[in-house]
Structure formats: structure tokens, C-alpha cells
Design an enzyme around this catalytic site. Structure first.
Site, mmCIF file in Angstrom:
data_model
loop_
_atom_site.group_PDB
_atom_site.id
_atom_site.type_symbol
_atom_site.label_atom_id
_atom_site.label_comp_id
_atom_site.label_asym_id
_atom_site.label_seq_id
_atom_site.Cartn_x
_atom_site.Cartn_y
_atom_site.Cartn_z
ATOM 1 N N ASP A 98 -5.755 25.758 22.781
ATOM 2 C CA ASP A 98 -7.171 26.005 23.058
ATOM 3 C C ASP A 98 -7.257 26.970 24.241
ATOM 4 O OD1 ASP A 98 -6.671 24.497 25.303
ATOM 5 O OD2 ASP A 98 -7.894 22.772 24.701
ATOM 6 N N VAL A 152 -0.251 33.716 28.833
ATOM 7 C CA VAL A 152 -1.362 32.815 28.479
ATOM 8 C C VAL A 152 -2.272 33.559 27.506
ATOM 9 C CG1 VAL A 152 -3.372 31.556 29.351
ATOM 10 C CG2 VAL A 152 -1.252 31.627 30.699
ATOM 11 N N ARG A 176 -7.366 42.805 29.777
ATOM 12 C CA ARG A 176 -6.719 41.698 29.078
ATOM 13 C C ARG A 176 -7.375 41.443 27.717
ATOM 14 N NH1 ARG A 176 -3.260 37.283 29.085
ATOM 15 N NH2 ARG A 176 -3.374 37.243 26.845
ATOM 16 N N ASN A 182 13.823 28.838 19.370
ATOM 17 C CA ASN A 182 12.834 28.104 18.571
ATOM 18 C C ASN A 182 12.438 28.889 17.320
ATOM 19 O OD1 ASN A 182 11.857 25.410 19.767
ATOM 20 N ND2 ASN A 182 11.994 26.737 21.570
ATOM 21 N N GLY A 196 14.420 33.267 21.813
ATOM 22 C CA GLY A 196 13.979 33.014 20.443
ATOM 23 C C GLY A 196 14.746 31.932 19.698
ATOM 24 N N ASP A 214 -1.913 24.770 28.097
ATOM 25 C CA ASP A 214 -1.236 23.526 27.663
ATOM 26 C C ASP A 214 -2.202 22.345 27.521
ATOM 27 O OD1 ASP A 214 1.177 24.968 27.830
ATOM 28 O OD2 ASP A 214 1.509 24.351 29.905
ATOM 29 N N HIS A 269 5.899 23.241 24.282
ATOM 30 C CA HIS A 269 6.054 23.186 25.740
ATOM 31 C C HIS A 269 7.172 22.211 26.072
ATOM 32 C CE1 HIS A 269 4.939 23.649 29.913
ATOM 33 N NE2 HIS A 269 5.094 22.343 30.033
#
Ligand code: GAR
Length: 212
Positions: free
Chosen positions: A152, A98, A71, A19, A17, A156, A115
């Protein structure tokens, strides 16, 4: 977003963490104005990022994908969580899951990711965390960096908001390079991108993110 409105940020985390910490610090120090982190969600109960949030009095919860049958049910739970808290922006800060279509469609161009490479290099399935830096060294490139992008449905692949290059040195190990990429690029461009979003200064036109 009008300047009076406070941007409500939800964070997705998996690990240390750092960031997240830089984002919280940037808000506290006024580098990001008109914004607050209202909730932090981890997929891992042991993520230190959860402690960082708690220390700042921010809601910190764990939602584990394995506790959901499908999922899509996990994605639905994330959507419900962030919608209930009226989140305007979701920041993935070292979230190593993801995200699914359900979440992306519920928050179009309202999810950011960082990323640790210059996308489109060293990204996509299997490229995360230290693996990215190992691949960079193995390939022998001389310049790497970090990228902040909108999320999206691909891995990435979303529109790029900011990038910053970082030199690769001959004697780098993956760990040394990872640290330099964080210090010189990630911790700088992520708060900056969120600040621009909070001020309503980003406009997405197809694959291009314009500064307005
Ligand atoms: C960061 O280097 C981030 O760019 C990377 O994981 C690390 C998390 O560190 N994310 C990815 O690789 C996503 N594909 P942090 O938990 O200390 O912020």
C-alpha cells in the site's frame, strides 16, 4: 482469475535477485502454475537480477529514478511499462526503492513485497537488506523471519499474506542470519504466496488477507 488465464508477472529488483530466481524456478517446476514472469525492471544497472532474467530469456530493463525530474514521473514510467505489458501482478523482489502512490493506485492489491523480518517488527523507513538483520541482532530478539505482503502507500504497511519464523542463534552475524532467513523463509513463502494469487485463492478484506 480463471484457471485457464496465465498470470502475467512483472518484477521489480535492485540486487542479487535470489528471490526472483526462486520465483522463476517455481514457475518452471510447476510449483506456481498458470503464471509467467514477462518483464524484470531494476533501478540499478549493475543488479545481477537483470542477468538472471536475461539468462531465462525474460525482458530485463533498467529504469533509474535519478533520470526522472520528479519522483511522480518515475512512478508514471513504471505504470506505463507494466500496463503496456498487461501485467497482472508486480512482485518486488529485493526492490530497495519505496514505490509511490501512482504505482500503488494503478495496481491495487496487485503488488507484493517480501520483507526480511516478521512485520510489524524491524520494518518501515531505513529497514532494508542487511540493516534489518543488524537491527534484529542488536535488539536481541530470539525469533525473526520473513513476511510477504501486499503493497500500500506506506512502507511495509500493507496487508500481510504469509509469514514464516526463523530462529536467531547466539553466534549469528547479520550475514549468517540474512542467509538463514532467505533459505528457511523467503525462498519458501514468496513462491507460495504468488502461487496462491495465481490460483485466485487470496481475498483482501481490509487489513486481512483470507485464503479462499
Ligand atoms: C531480500 O532479503 C529481501 O527480503 C530484502 O532484500 C533482499 C534481496 O535479496 N528486501 C528488503 O529488505 C525490502 N525492504 P535478493 O535480491 O537476493 O532477492
Amino acid at each position: 482469475m480463471s484457471r485457464e488465464k496465465i498470470l502475467r508477472i512483472g518484477a521489480l529488483v535492485s540486487g542479487g535477485g535470489t528471490n526472483l530466481q526462486k520465483i522463476i524456478d517455481a514457475i518452471d517446476e510447476g510449483q506456481i502454475s498458470h503464471a509467467e514472469v514477462v518483464t524484470v525492471v531494476s533501478n540499478k544497472p549493475e543488479a545481477y537480477a537483470l542477468e538472471r532474467a536475461e539468462l531465462r530469456g525474460i525482458e530485463a530493463i533498467c529504469l533509474q529514478p535519478k533520470l526522472f525530474e520528479e519522483r511522480s514521473a518515475y512512478d508514471e514510467a513504471l505504470v506505463k511499462h507494466f500496463k503496456e505489458r498487461q501485467v497482472d501482478l508486480i512482485v518486488m523482489a529485493g526492490f530497495l526503492v519505496v514505490v509511490g502512490q501512482g504505482l500503488v493506485e494503478a495496481f491495487p492489491n496487485q503488488i507484493m513485497n517480501i520483507h526480511p523480518s516478521l512485520i510489524p517488527a524491524f520494518c518501515g523507513d531505513g529497514y532494508y537488506g542487511i540493516r534489518v538483520h543488524q537491527a534484529v541482532l542488536q535488539h536481541g530478539v530470539k525469533v525473526t523471519g520473513a513476511t510477504v505482503h501486499f503493497v500500500d502507500v506506506g512502507t511495509d504497511t500493507g496487508p500481510i499474506i504469509l509469514q514464516k519464523a526463523v530462529e536467531v542463534r547466539d553466534d549469528d552475524t547479520a550475514e549468517v542470519l540474512q542467509q538463514r532467513v532467505m533459505e528457511e523463509a523467503e525462498w519458501e513463502i514468496y513462491p507460495r504466496a504468488i502461487g496462491l494469487f495465481a490460483q485466485g485463492k487470496l481475498r483482501v478484506e481490509g487489513r486481512n488477507v483470507r485464503r479462499i
